[in-house]
Design an enzyme around this catalytic site. Structure first.
Site, PDB file in Angstrom:
ATOM      1  N   GLU A  77      71.563  35.286  87.190  1.00  0.00           N
ATOM      2  CA  GLU A  77      70.544  35.336  88.094  1.00  0.00           C
ATOM      3  C   GLU A  77      69.831  36.998  87.861  1.00  0.00           C
ATOM      4  O   GLU A  77      70.581  37.677  88.577  1.00  0.00           O
ATOM      5  CB  GLU A  77      70.678  34.889  89.278  1.00  0.00           C
ATOM      6  CG  GLU A  77      69.573  35.064  90.280  1.00  0.00           C
ATOM      7  CD  GLU A  77      68.279  34.474  89.984  1.00  0.00           C
ATOM      8  OE1 GLU A  77      68.291  33.322  89.490  1.00  0.00           O
ATOM      9  OE2 GLU A  77      67.404  35.330  90.215  1.00  0.00           O
ATOM     10  N   ASP A 117      67.928  35.750  83.435  1.00  0.00           N
ATOM     11  CA  ASP A 117      66.810  34.707  83.539  1.00  0.00           C
ATOM     12  C   ASP A 117      65.352  35.718  83.798  1.00  0.00           C
ATOM     13  O   ASP A 117      64.415  35.001  83.075  1.00  0.00           O
ATOM     14  CB  ASP A 117      67.158  33.757  84.538  1.00  0.00           C
ATOM     15  CG  ASP A 117      67.219  34.279  85.971  1.00  0.00           C
ATOM     16  OD1 ASP A 117      67.142  35.355  85.988  1.00  0.00           O
ATOM     17  OD2 ASP A 117      67.046  33.469  86.984  1.00  0.00           O
ATOM     18  N   HIS A 118      65.446  36.668  84.330  1.00  0.00           N
ATOM     19  CA  HIS A 118      64.048  37.260  84.363  1.00  0.00           C
ATOM     20  C   HIS A 118      64.412  38.840  85.097  1.00  0.00           C
ATOM     21  O   HIS A 118      65.623  38.961  85.583  1.00  0.00           O
ATOM     22  CB  HIS A 118      63.068  36.543  85.244  1.00  0.00           C
ATOM     23  CG  HIS A 118      63.613  36.121  86.665  1.00  0.00           C
ATOM     24  ND1 HIS A 118      63.885  36.808  87.593  1.00  0.00           N
ATOM     25  CD2 HIS A 118      64.117  34.633  86.799  1.00  0.00           C
ATOM     26  CE1 HIS A 118      64.530  35.987  88.469  1.00  0.00           C
ATOM     27  NE2 HIS A 118      64.824  34.825  88.115  1.00  0.00           N
ATOM     28  N   HIS A 138      70.183  37.417  93.821  1.00  0.00           N
ATOM     29  CA  HIS A 138      68.842  37.161  93.731  1.00  0.00           C
ATOM     30  C   HIS A 138      68.284  38.002  94.964  1.00  0.00           C
ATOM     31  O   HIS A 138      69.101  38.256  95.841  1.00  0.00           O
ATOM     32  CB  HIS A 138      68.744  35.571  94.224  1.00  0.00           C
ATOM     33  CG  HIS A 138      67.607  35.027  94.277  1.00  0.00           C
ATOM     34  ND1 HIS A 138      66.482  35.223  95.099  1.00  0.00           N
ATOM     35  CD2 HIS A 138      66.940  34.403  93.244  1.00  0.00           C
ATOM     36  CE1 HIS A 138      65.296  34.669  94.721  1.00  0.00           C
ATOM     37  NE2 HIS A 138      65.472  33.901  93.639  1.00  0.00           N
ATOM     38  N   THR A 188      63.164  31.550  87.262  1.00  0.00           N
ATOM     39  CA  THR A 188      64.386  30.901  86.611  1.00  0.00           C
ATOM     40  C   THR A 188      64.066  29.518  86.131  1.00  0.00           C
ATOM     41  O   THR A 188      64.455  29.376  84.768  1.00  0.00           O
ATOM     42  CB  THR A 188      65.183  30.318  87.872  1.00  0.00           C
ATOM     43  OG1 THR A 188      65.751  31.526  88.682  1.00  0.00           O
ATOM     44  CG2 THR A 188      66.663  29.797  87.307  1.00  0.00           C
TER      45      THR A 188
END
Ligand code: GP9
Ligand code: MN
Length: 416
Positions: free
Chosen positions: A38, A256-257, A197, A82
């Protein structure tokens, strides 16, 4: 109509690299464990913050004999965050430029990686300690042919085991591996982590390093949650070994990003020691990719420039699954023919020679603005490729494609 599908497929067949023969089947028949890291960006890998190592375990993997680490790997997600990364991984198609494709096209027909592996006898699962309807996953996972979704209801979240968006990654990995031990083998399971996150909070006992000092409390905390995520991966590996699942698995882990948005450019500039220009900002979209194959013995750092769209073809080749006729826009990262050209969902792109960002063509090496004609052919290609992807999704065109034969299915034959 069929012509869009034919055009998209012709484009794929003309541009698709031959998978690397050397890597074909090196992990054949093994369990496939894909871990979504994440919000993890590559700038923390191998980095220090106030003399503290941010990701000690992941750093050790970059030098591990069973791991191939890709430092020039980019996320290609849009608003679906995600879920967009999951979409890229499963389908090797781009997510959409508007809303999250998991929501807007959750009922489409797909030829996902889960389906391909299901046909090879794999049990397919996703493990994620969040409510099942988040990002419309419950519905989308049916369309993707995933056998079982271990959502929050499958986990026991004890007092003190949740932070930010839900269950902490360490207990999550412990329980996930216990679930894997009960799965039919071989299995393909995806683990979606959650602790690193936004807003990047942690309980005191989970802080292994101190905060950074900048004007952005978000960036300051980010290093700590990244450190926690790193620790949780170590736990994951230990648990897999303990349960006897490690040797017969291949573990693929990808960011993911981004976690740090452009709102924090000032603080990022302080940390990086340089101004965050559009050129730097594009490079900050790098996310780590680790391919860990126990017993492989030929681990190395692979500088190839690639993106999330390449995950599926790369993984399927490792598992020895033929994807020659798949309608996919990525290519095997290990292939000699793989093209170093990563298209971001917003139209930016990165090649060996140029980086296009903020409508400026930059020299990839120097970061200086360069002749725009060097970017123009790629601008057209990026537009074309995103267009094919969009038309396949918007028209639900995979309904009409047989990925075994590479033939079109006549619409009347699709009626039940
Ligand atoms: C939530 C998790 C994180 O289930 O996927 O969401 P994000 O905001 O990163 O897409
Ligand atoms: Mn995410």
């Amino acid at each position: 109509d069929g012509s869009e599908l034919v055009e998209a497929n012709n484009f794929v067949q003309a541009t698709q690299p031959q998978p690397s023969p050397k890597m074909t089947g090196v992990a054949e028949g093994r369990n496939l464990i894909v871990v979504t890291l994440e919000s993890l960006q590559s700038f923390v890998i191998g980095s220090e913050m106030k003399d503290q190592t941010v990701t000690p375990f992941l750093n050790s993997l970059t030098e591990d004999e069973d791991t191939i680490y890709f430092p020039n790997f980019y996320h290609q997600t849009g608003l679906g965050k995600t879920s967009d990364s999951e979409f890229l991984l499963e389908n090797s198609l781009y997510p959409l430029g508007g809303g999250a494709v998991f929501f807007t096209h959750g009922g489409n027909t797909y030829n996902s990686m889960a389906e391909s592996l299901g046909e090879e006898g794999y049990f397919t699962a996703v493990q994620h300690a969040n409510s099942k309807s988040f990002w419309n996953r419950d519905l989308m996972y049916q369309s993707l042919g995933i056998d079982k979704f271990y959502d929050v209801e499958s986990f026991t979240v004890e007092e003190g085991q949740a932070v930010n968006w839900g269950m902490k990654d360490i207990p999550f990995h412990e329980q996930s591996v216990a679930q894997m031990a009960e799965m039919q083998q071989p299995f393909y399971s995806r683990l979606l982590t959650l602790t690193n996150h936004f807003p990047f909070y942690l309980d005191e006992e989970d802080k292994f390093i101190t905060e950074y000092d900048s004007g952005s409390s978000t960036l300051n905390r980010y290093f700590q949650t990244a450190r926690y995520l790193d620790e949780s991966i170590k736990v994951l590996f230990d648990e897999l070994k303990e349960k006897g699942l490690y040797e017969n698995s291949v573990i693929v882990m990808y960011g993911d990003h981004y976690g740090i948005s452009e709102n924090h450019n000032g603080a990022m500039a302080q940390y990086l020691g340089k101004e965050v220009t559009p050129y730097e900002s594009a490079q900050l979209q790098r996310v780590p990719l680790f391919v860990h194959i126990p017993g492989y013995g030929e681990g190395h750092v692979d500088e190839e420039i690639g993106g999330q769209i390449d995950l599926r073809p790369t993984i399927l080749n490792l598992l020895g699954v033929d994807a020659e006729k798949d309608l996919q826009l990525g290519g095997d990262l290990f292939s000699e023919e793989h093209e170093e050209f990563v298209i971001f969902r917003d139209g930016r792109f990165v090649t060996e020679d140029v980086i296009y960002a903020g409508n400026i063509c930059y020299d990839a090496e120097t970061g200086e603005e360069t002749d725009s004609t060097l970017c123009e052919p790629y601008i057209d290609r990026a537009f074309e490729e995103l267009g094919y992807s969009d038309s396949v999704i918007n028209g639900d065109l995979l309904r009409f494609y047989n990925e075994k034969t590479g033939q079109l299915i006549e619409p009347e034959n699709t009626e039940e």
